[in-house]
Enzyme design. Structure first.
Site: not given
Length: 270
Positions: A60, A159
Site C-alpha cells: 500500500d 487528481y
C-alpha cells in the site's frame, strides 16, 4: 541481449492497467520484477503468468511501513535495486461519482487522492533513493504523472493537483540525486486517454460503446485511445541504459493532445 537484462525492478499498482503492462514489458526485456499492489489476487495471478522472473508483494503505497518492508526484502534477496516505477494512482471516482471540482470537493476526498497519488510517489522516491544509495546501484526512478498534471481539470481538481505535484517532485528528485553525486535518474511519463480499466465505467459494454469511445477521443489528433503497452515501451526506454543522460525530463504520451489545436484529418487522407 535484452534491454533490461540483470536489472531488478519494482512497479507499484502493477495488478492491472498501465502498471501491469510495464511489469510485463520489463519481464520480457530481461528484468526481475516485483509487482506490487493492494489487489493481492490480481497481482499474484499476473506474477504467476509472467513466470519465474516476476514476484508479487503486497504494498500500500500510502504506508511507509509497507515500503520499508518490501525494500528490505528486495535488498536482502538481490543486494540492490535498479528501477522503481511509481505508477499506483486513483482518480477519486473509483466508488462512483463524487464532487471533485474546486468548489464542492470535500477535504477528505482531496486528501484521499493526494495520499495515493502524491504521498505514494514521495515515499517511493524516498525509499528508492535510500536503497540505491546504500547498495551503490545505478538507478532509474520513473514516475507516472498525467496530461492532467500539465493542464487544469475542473471536474477532477485533486487528481490534476496531485499529478502536477508528481511532475514537479520528479524534477526535484532528479536535481537532488545529481547534487548528491548519485547515479540515479528520475523522469516522468505523462499519459492521456490510455484505454485502461479506469475507463470502463464511462464506456460501458453496451451497443453504444464504440460511439462513446469515439466521443472521448474526438479532441485527440490521432483520434484513438492509447494502449498500456505503448506507455510500457516508454518506461522500458527510461529504465534501460539507453537513457543514462536523461533525468528530470517529462515525456508526453497523448496522441498529440498537448501539441496545440486539434488537427482534423484532411479529406484527401480519409
Amino acid at each position: 541481449m535484452k534491454r533490461l537484462s540483470g536489472k531488478i525492478a519494482l512497479v507499484t499498482g502493477a495488478a492491472r492497467g498501465i502498471g501491469a503492462a510495464i511489469a510485463t514489458a520489463f519481464v520480457e526485456q530481461g528484468a526481475t520484477v516485483y509487482l506490487t499492489d493492494i489487489n493481492d489476487s490480481a497481482g499474484q495471478s499476473l506474477a504467476a503468468r509472467l513466470g519465474e522472473h516476476a514476484r508479487f508483494e503486497h504494498l500500500d503505497v500510502r504506508h511507509e511501513t509497507d515500503w520499508q518492508a518490501v525494500m528490505s526484502r528486495v535488498e536482502a534477496l538481490h543486494g540492490g535495486l535498479h528501477v522503481v516505477v511509481n505508477n499506483a494512482g486513483i482518480t477519486g471516482f473509483e466508488d462512483g461519482f463524487v464532487a471533485h471540482d474546486p468548489e464542492h470537493a470535500s477535504l477528505s476526498d482531496w486528501h484521499a487522492v493526494h495520499r495515493t497519488n502524491l504521498d505514494g510517489v514521495f515515499l517511493g522516491c524516498k525509499h528508492a533513493i535510500q536503497v540505491m544509495r546504500r547498495t551503490q546501484s545505478a538507478g532509474s526512478i520513473i514516475n507516472i504523472s498525467s496530461r492532467s498534471g500539465l493542464v487544469g481539470i475542473p471536474g477532477a481538481a485533486a487528481y490534476a493537483s496531485s499529478k502536477a505535484a508528481v511532475r514537479n517532485h520528479t524534477k526535484t528528485v532528479a536535481l537532488y540525486c545529481a547534487e548528491q553525486g548519485l547515479p540515479i535518474r528520475c523522469n516522468s511519463i505523462h499519459p492521456a486517454a490510455i484505454l485502461t480499466p479506469m475507463w470502463e465505467p464511462m464506456l460501458g459494454d453496451g451497443p453504444d460503446r464504440e460511439a462513446r469511445m469515439r466521443e472521448f477521443v474526438q479532441d485527440c489528433p490521432m483520434r484513438r485511445f492509447g494502449r498500456p503497452d505503448e506507455v510500457a515501451a516508454v518506461a522500458v526506454m527510461l529504465a534501460s541504459d539507453e537513457a543514462i543522460y536523461m533525468t528530470g525530463a517529462e515525456l508526453n504520451l497523448d496522441g498529440g493532445i498537448l501539441a496545440g489545436a486539434v488537427a482534423a484529418p484532411s479529406a484527401s487522407s480519409e
